[in-house]
Design a protein around this motif. Structure first.
Motif, PDB file in Angstrom:
ATOM      1  N   PHE A   1       0.868  -1.197   0.077  1.00 42.85           N
ATOM      2  CA  PHE A   1      -0.041   0.164  -0.030  1.00 42.85           C
ATOM      3  C   PHE A   1       1.058   1.191   0.045  1.00 42.85           C
ATOM      4  O   PHE A   1       1.853   1.352   0.802  1.00 42.85           O
ATOM      5  N   ASP A   2       0.732   1.991  -0.959  1.00 43.51           N
ATOM      6  CA  ASP A   2       1.373   3.417  -1.072  1.00 43.51           C
ATOM      7  C   ASP A   2       0.446   4.543  -1.037  1.00 43.51           C
ATOM      8  O   ASP A   2      -0.620   4.535  -1.697  1.00 43.51           O
ATOM      9  N   TYR A   3       0.819   5.309  -0.052  1.00 42.93           N
ATOM     10  CA  TYR A   3       0.030   6.620   0.081  1.00 42.93           C
ATOM     11  C   TYR A   3       0.831   8.109  -0.281  1.00 42.93           C
ATOM     12  O   TYR A   3       1.987   8.110   0.218  1.00 42.93           O
ATOM     13  N   VAL A   4       0.398   8.911  -1.091  1.00 41.97           N
ATOM     14  CA  VAL A   4       1.348  10.015  -1.624  1.00 41.97           C
ATOM     15  C   VAL A   4       0.427  11.196  -1.301  1.00 41.97           C
ATOM     16  O   VAL A   4      -0.670  11.390  -1.939  1.00 41.97           O
ATOM     17  N   ASN A   5       0.806  12.101  -0.627  1.00 36.10           N
ATOM     18  CA  ASN A   5       0.151  13.586  -0.505  1.00 36.10           C
ATOM     19  C   ASN A   5       1.121  14.678  -0.889  1.00 36.10           C
ATOM     20  O   ASN A   5       1.954  15.007   0.034  1.00 36.10           O
ATOM     21  N   GLY A   6       1.369  14.737  -2.373  1.00 31.37           N
ATOM     22  CA  GLY A   6       2.293  15.940  -2.492  1.00 31.37           C
ATOM     23  C   GLY A   6       2.234  17.278  -2.123  1.00 31.37           C
ATOM     24  O   GLY A   6       3.272  18.013  -1.683  1.00 31.37           O
ATOM     25  N   LYS A   7       0.888  17.544  -1.651  1.00 35.47           N
ATOM     26  CA  LYS A   7       0.540  18.804  -1.201  1.00 35.47           C
ATOM     27  C   LYS A   7       1.315  18.968   0.179  1.00 35.47           C
ATOM     28  O   LYS A   7       1.800  20.023   0.651  1.00 35.47           O
ATOM     29  N   GLN A   8       1.192  17.931   1.224  1.00 37.17           N
ATOM     30  CA  GLN A   8       1.768  18.022   2.367  1.00 37.17           C
ATOM     31  C   GLN A   8       3.086  17.264   2.672  1.00 37.17           C
ATOM     32  O   GLN A   8       3.521  17.048   3.567  1.00 37.17           O
ATOM     33  N   SER A   9       3.895  16.997   1.341  1.00 33.48           N
ATOM     34  CA  SER A   9       5.130  16.377   1.270  1.00 33.48           C
ATOM     35  C   SER A   9       5.097  14.929   2.035  1.00 33.48           C
ATOM     36  O   SER A   9       5.869  14.770   2.836  1.00 33.48           O
ATOM     37  N   LEU A  10       4.065  14.184   2.146  1.00 36.02           N
ATOM     38  CA  LEU A  10       3.852  13.037   2.799  1.00 36.02           C
ATOM     39  C   LEU A  10       3.840  11.844   2.074  1.00 36.02           C
ATOM     40  O   LEU A  10       2.988  11.622   0.779  1.00 36.02           O
ATOM     41  N   LYS A  11       4.530  10.864   2.569  1.00 36.56           N
ATOM     42  CA  LYS A  11       4.731   9.567   1.668  1.00 36.56           C
ATOM     43  C   LYS A  11       4.445   8.446   2.757  1.00 36.56           C
ATOM     44  O   LYS A  11       5.259   8.456   3.774  1.00 36.56           O
ATOM     45  N   PHE A  12       3.508   7.257   2.352  1.00 39.09           N
ATOM     46  CA  PHE A  12       3.331   6.194   3.239  1.00 39.09           C
ATOM     47  C   PHE A  12       3.495   5.063   2.396  1.00 39.09           C
ATOM     48  O   PHE A  12       3.344   4.989   1.334  1.00 39.09           O
ATOM     49  N   ASN A  13       4.545   4.060   2.956  1.00 36.20           N
ATOM     50  CA  ASN A  13       4.675   2.705   2.016  1.00 36.20           C
ATOM     51  C   ASN A  13       4.496   1.459   3.238  1.00 36.20           C
ATOM     52  O   ASN A  13       5.115   1.658   4.142  1.00 36.20           O
ATOM     53  N   ILE A  14       3.473   0.677   3.044  1.00 34.80           N
ATOM     54  CA  ILE A  14       3.223  -0.283   4.074  1.00 34.80           C
ATOM     55  C   ILE A  14       3.191  -1.706   3.200  1.00 34.80           C
ATOM     56  O   ILE A  14       2.021  -2.075   2.663  1.00 34.80           O
ATOM     57  N   PRO A  15       4.187  -2.456   3.177  1.00 34.45           N
ATOM     58  CA  PRO A  15       4.183  -3.760   2.699  1.00 34.45           C
ATOM     59  C   PRO A  15       4.158  -4.762   3.999  1.00 34.45           C
ATOM     60  O   PRO A  15       4.656  -4.494   4.984  1.00 34.45           O
ATOM     61  N   TRP A  16       3.491  -5.879   3.667  1.00 36.80           N
ATOM     62  CA  TRP A  16       3.234  -6.996   4.598  1.00 36.80           C
ATOM     63  C   TRP A  16       2.959  -8.073   3.956  1.00 36.80           C
ATOM     64  O   TRP A  16       2.456  -8.224   2.914  1.00 36.80           O
ATOM     65  N   GLY A  17       3.409  -9.297   4.499  1.00 34.60           N
ATOM     66  CA  GLY A  17       2.968 -10.748   3.800  1.00 34.60           C
ATOM     67  C   GLY A  17       3.678 -12.137   4.667  1.00 34.60           C
ATOM     68  O   GLY A  17       4.187 -11.732   5.378  1.00 34.60           O
ATOM     69  N   ASN A  18       3.316 -13.111   4.117  1.00 40.41           N
ATOM     70  CA  ASN A  18       3.760 -14.306   4.516  1.00 40.41           C
ATOM     71  C   ASN A  18       4.623 -15.013   3.622  1.00 40.41           C
ATOM     72  O   ASN A  18       4.313 -14.712   2.329  1.00 40.41           O
ATOM     73  N   SER A  19       5.798 -15.843   4.052  1.00 45.45           N
ATOM     74  CA  SER A  19       6.331 -16.613   3.333  1.00 45.45           C
ATOM     75  C   SER A  19       6.525 -18.048   3.865  1.00 45.45           C
ATOM     76  O   SER A  19       6.909 -17.945   4.959  1.00 45.45           O
ATOM     77  N   THR A  20       6.144 -19.295   3.079  1.00 47.43           N
ATOM     78  CA  THR A  20       6.223 -20.493   3.846  1.00 47.43           C
ATOM     79  C   THR A  20       6.874 -21.594   2.797  1.00 47.43           C
ATOM     80  O   THR A  20       6.818 -21.099   1.635  1.00 47.43           O
ATOM     81  N   GLY A  21       7.720 -22.328   3.453  1.00 52.17           N
ATOM     82  CA  GLY A  21       8.008 -23.643   2.824  1.00 52.17           C
ATOM     83  C   GLY A  21       8.075 -24.529   3.581  1.00 52.17           C
ATOM     84  O   GLY A  21       8.243 -24.753   4.652  1.00 52.17           O
ATOM     85  N   THR A  22       7.481 -25.928   2.850  1.00 50.40           N
ATOM     86  CA  THR A  22       7.244 -27.265   3.642  1.00 50.40           C
ATOM     87  C   THR A  22       7.890 -28.466   2.786  1.00 50.40           C
ATOM     88  O   THR A  22       7.675 -28.424   1.520  1.00 50.40           O
ATOM     89  N   LEU A  23       8.835 -28.998   3.427  1.00 47.42           N
ATOM     90  CA  LEU A  23       9.381 -30.178   2.825  1.00 47.42           C
ATOM     91  C   LEU A  23       8.803 -31.480   3.849  1.00 47.42           C
ATOM     92  O   LEU A  23       8.904 -31.740   4.834  1.00 47.42           O
ATOM     93  N   ARG A  24       8.143 -32.396   2.850  1.00 53.17           N
ATOM     94  CA  ARG A  24       7.845 -33.465   3.669  1.00 53.17           C
ATOM     95  C   ARG A  24       8.172 -34.890   3.028  1.00 53.17           C
ATOM     96  O   ARG A  24       7.990 -34.916   1.617  1.00 53.17           O
ATOM     97  N   TRP A  25       8.380 -35.959   3.928  1.00 52.93           N
ATOM     98  CA  TRP A  25       8.748 -37.010   3.341  1.00 52.93           C
ATOM     99  C   TRP A  25       8.012 -38.236   3.979  1.00 52.93           C
ATOM    100  O   TRP A  25       7.920 -38.355   5.204  1.00 52.93           O
ATOM    101  N   ASN A  26       7.151 -38.927   3.229  1.00 51.04           N
ATOM    102  CA  ASN A  26       6.220 -40.072   3.535  1.00 51.04           C
ATOM    103  C   ASN A  26       6.998 -41.367   3.581  1.00 51.04           C
ATOM    104  O   ASN A  26       7.573 -41.746   2.488  1.00 51.04           O
ATOM    105  N   HIS A  27       7.020 -42.114   4.617  1.00 49.70           N
ATOM    106  CA  HIS A  27       7.678 -43.682   4.589  1.00 49.70           C
ATOM    107  C   HIS A  27       6.712 -44.654   5.259  1.00 49.70           C
ATOM    108  O   HIS A  27       6.220 -44.237   6.349  1.00 49.70           O
ATOM    109  N   VAL A  28       6.199 -45.684   4.368  1.00 50.40           N
ATOM    110  CA  VAL A  28       5.488 -46.760   4.859  1.00 50.40           C
ATOM    111  C   VAL A  28       6.533 -47.657   5.543  1.00 50.40           C
ATOM    112  O   VAL A  28       7.076 -48.276   4.453  1.00 50.40           O
ATOM    113  N   PHE A  29       6.620 -47.952   6.935  1.00 53.60           N
ATOM    114  CA  PHE A  29       7.473 -48.844   7.468  1.00 53.60           C
ATOM    115  C   PHE A  29       7.126 -50.227   6.942  1.00 53.60           C
ATOM    116  O   PHE A  29       7.860 -51.134   6.941  1.00 53.60           O
TER     117      PHE A  29
END
Length: 785
Positions: free
Chosen positions: A320-348
């Motif tokens: 999310f970016d917000y710019v107000n040039g009249k007030q010389s104001l800038k907002f930058n708001i990034p956020w998020g998730n990252s996931t990684g899953t490694l799975r091994w199935n074994h039938v004994f």
């Protein structure tokens, strides 16, 4: 650990000691068209009451006396498959079942004998097929599994457009939300209006809100277990969708047919691209915009009948970016998730299935602001590395054991504020980065004692340790630091731990009626802290520390479950009572302006919730759907808040009702509608205004003393599936939806508008309601190659 070791040896000895005339049938259950394994499919023996369900990877095992049998495999939306067998030795049988939709039947209904809600000991469990989720009306046409979950009894949303869920009086952090075994800490896009789950990449969704099995832990209220598709291992397939605000593209196919497959699925909004032409080049808001995107990917390889490997990941961001040039104001708001899953199935062997999982998870939120020569940055987040081992053991018919353990290393950045002006740099007194180890071992058994009684027994032991580097400061009466205790890297700061027993029992009154009861104890070591009196964006994840104790809950539940007309109608009534200790809020008057550790601004108390849930579900025929109603109370009590008196939690809602209907009109048209009604959210509002020194000052009510107006909404959807042209290699569908059909102005928040002047007697203050969404029609085009 010794207890689990001896139990394991005992169970193995009991297996080897079985009579020689007993043999085991095992294998996998999968979709015959795309090779996807099926979770929760049922293998029953004709003429017998006992059966078994496939696990999270489609594996099953059942032990029977020597003899001739007919095995029947059933699963929702699939054709029944029966296999005759003369059992003289241990045998492997893989079931490839055919979807009913492929046969172009007039009405797609459940082929599974829908009696699991009566027969199983598990309480409060719902499994929703992804195709059913896609049929329900969606906001702006974007299919959202979290909003579908909110239609179930005992589950409610946080307000208009929110993707968060509140279960049986618990907060949003008290839900364990898993995506391929990876915890998801932030589930919403667009400030909560959409969930992060792309329906094109999802295979299975299971919600457990009562009697949580011992394999799950770390949260008090519920488990939402989401499994990604594995990818079509028979042929290449492309799915795409173009909607009002976002488009999707999924590609899947075999790397090696019947051995290996992949899926890649992406989604992105184009709000920024649509809005850009309407912002003039000379506008003060030039450069403002918002977008989000998701990427899901998964690959798997079958090495043999005994070994399978899965690698999956998710990456999503909001910007999310917000710019107000009249007030010389800038907002930058990034956020998020990252996931990684490694799975091994074994039938004994044909009785023992193992799964080893390694997980990486990262969530971060950043707020950047610049005005002239002043810069401000606020950052928070959490990063995990986990290793988990699970075993499924089928010693003999009537018992299904599951045991294992998990270890997680946490890194928390609860709230770091920094900034600068000209050459002056502001840094926090305490960087607040915290580290912790979390571990648990568990053992559980689904035990069918006889046709009447079935129990689920579980025991979990969890452990949590905060470690250094860390400093504990001593302060005087004025809050000035006088001394400190320093803990070096890896040194233990504080230890917590405890047993978490889980018990559920089912007693069958007859084939269509049962009563159930459960009691569970849960410990939660990580917390999402929010402000009870304001709506500022100050919610942060924090660990248990030497100051912050783990949350503890006891949940007691009882219910009556009954089916009618050959399981066409499922009904249930559940009563529950939940006690919660060591709940956390911000202190009154807190604002995120201090550079001090946020722990010093926490208040601690207790909570409790109780209520009744009613559910009617029609599972067969052209018309399917459900009605859910919840009557509940949720309270909080903190010694330092609200004068020490109890107050309703912000997600307390006395009445909550939902109606969902899906109607198969014909082969081309499917119609659906949903209606929701809920008591208004509790709120803290100004109730007196004063003029002090010529300045208007307001006095707030007690915490959550007021109620917003009731929330209700009606949505419609229609899905058109044109007859496939045999000369084309693709087929499509059109989804038409209407959100908030009768234009209900539901409250989003309340503010007070001031007009006139207090100095000439013309001052007037009026409460006004802000509503977000009027009637919103939407069209989505989906295509499959």
């Amino acid at each position: 650990m010794k207890i689990f070791f001896f139990v394991f040896l005992f169970v193995l000895s009991s297996v080897t000691g079985l009579a020689q005339n007993k043999y085991t049938i095992s294998g996998y259950i999968k979709d015959s068209l795309n090779g996807e394994t099926l979770i929760g499919a049922t293998i029953a023996v004709q003429g017998k009451t006992k059966g078994i369900s496939s696990n999270l990877y489609g594996f099953y095992s059942i032990t029977l006396d020597e003899g001739q049998y007919i095995l029947i495999c059933t699963f929702i939306g699939y054709r029944i498959k029966a296999v005759s067998i003369d059992l003289r030795a241990d045998t492997k049988i893989n079931f490839d079942v055919l979807p009913r939709a492929y046969l172009a039947e007039e009405v797609v209904v459940s082929s599974k004998k829908r009696d699991a809600n009566v027969k199983n000991a598990q309480m409060g469990k719902f499994t929703l097929p992804i195709e059913q989720i896609k049929s329900i009306p969606a906001f702006l046409g974007e299919v959202d599994l979290l909003k579908t979950i909110q239609f179930l009894p005992g589950v409610r949303n946080a307000g208009e457009g929110s993707a968060g869920i509140y279960v049986r009086g618990g907060g949003p952090d008290q839900n364990l939300i898993l995506l391929d075994d990876a915890p998801v800490y932030n589930t919403g896009h667009l400030f909560g209006f959409f969930s992060i789950f792309n329906s094109d990449a999802i295979k299975n969704v299971t919600l457990i809100k009562g009697g949580m099995p011992a394999q799950y832990g770390g949260r008090l209220s519920s488990v939402l277990d989401v499994s990604m598709k594995e990818g079509n291992n028979q042929k290449f397939q492309v799915d795409a969708g173009i909607g009002v605000i976002a488009s999707r593209l999924s590609i899947q196919g075999p790397i090696k047919k019947n051995k290996s497959s992949f899926i890649v699925s992406g989604r992105r909004t184009y709000i920024d691209a649509i809005a850009k032409p309407f912002i003039k080049s000379g506008s003060q808001f030039k450069g403002s915009g918002y977008y989000f995107y998701d990427l899901n990917a998964k690959v798997n390889y079958i090495f043999s009948d005994k070994d399978r490997l899965y690698l999956s990941g998710y990456f999503g961001r909001d910007v999310f970016d917000y710019v107000n040039g009249k007030q010389s104001l800038k907002f930058n708001i990034p956020w998020g998730n990252s996931t990684g899953t490694l799975r091994w199935n074994h039938v004994f062997n044909n009785k023992l299935f193992g799964n080893t999982t390694a997980v990486y998870n990262d969530y971060n939120f950043t707020f950047n602001a610049v005005q002239n020569d002043f810069e401000l940055k606020l950052a928070s987040g959490i990063r995990d590395l986990s290793l988990k081992q699970d075993f499924d053991l089928y010693p003999y018919t009537g018992h299904k054991l599951k045991f294992g353990g998990i270890y997680t290393y946490h890194k928390f950045t609860p709230s770091v504020i920094s900034g600068k002006q000209d050459s002056t740099v502001f840094k926090p007194n305490n960087a607040q980065i915290k580290y912790a180890h979390e571990a648990a071992v568990y053992l559980q058994d689904d035990w069918e004692i006889n046709e009447k009684i079935k129990i689920h027994l579980g025991l979990r032991y969890s452990f949590f340790q905060q470690t250094g580097p860390y400093k504990i400061y001593q302060t005087d009466d004025n809050g000035n630091r006088t001394d400190s205790t320093v803990f070096g890297r890896g040194k233990a700061v504080k230890n917590y731990g405890g047993l978490e027993p889980r018990f559920t029992i089912r007693y069958a009154l007859d084939d269509e009626t049962s009563v159930k009861g459960s009691v569970t104890r849960n410990l939660q070591y990580i917390h999402l802290v929010s402000n009870a009196g304001t709506t500022l964006p100050t919610d942060i994840w924090v660990p248990s520390t030497y100051k912050v104790k783990p949350q503890i809950s006891w949940l007691y539940a009882a219910g009556l479950f009954k089916n009618f007309k050959d399981n066409m109608y499922e009904t249930s009534v559940e009563l529950y009572y939940k006690q919660m200790q060591n709940q956390i809020e911000y202190k009154e008057g807190y604002v995120p302006s201090s550079l001090d550790d946020t722990e010093n601004s926490f208040a601690f108390g207790k909570g409790w919730s109780y209520g009744a849930e009613f559910f009617i579900n029609k599972t067969k025929g052209r018309l399917t759907g459900w009605i859910g109603y919840t009557l509940s109370w949720t309270w909080r009590k903190f010694p330092t808040l609200n004068f020490g008196e109890k107050y309703p939690a912000k997600y307390d809602r006395r009445n909550d009702m939902s109606v969902v209907a899906i109607y198969e009109l014909n082969k081309k048209w499917k119609l659906s509608a949903s209606f929701v009604f809920g008591t208004g959210n509790s709120a803290t509002l100004p109730q007196r205004f004063y003029i002090v020194g010529g300045i208007l000052t307001q006095e707030y009510s007690r915490i959550n003393e007021y109620r917003l107006p009731s929330y209700h909404r009606l949505d419609f959807a229609a899905i058109l599936t044109p007859k496939k042209n045999i000369n084309r290699k693709w087929k499509s569908e059109w989804v038409f939806s209407v959100y908030n059909a009768y234009n209900r102005k539901n409250p989003y928040f309340i503010y007070f508008d001031q007009t006139g002047s207090p100095f000439n007697g013309t001052l007037a203050i009026q409460a006004k309601q802000v509503s977000l969404f009027p009637v919103i029609p939407a069209i989505t085009w989906n295509v499959k190659f």
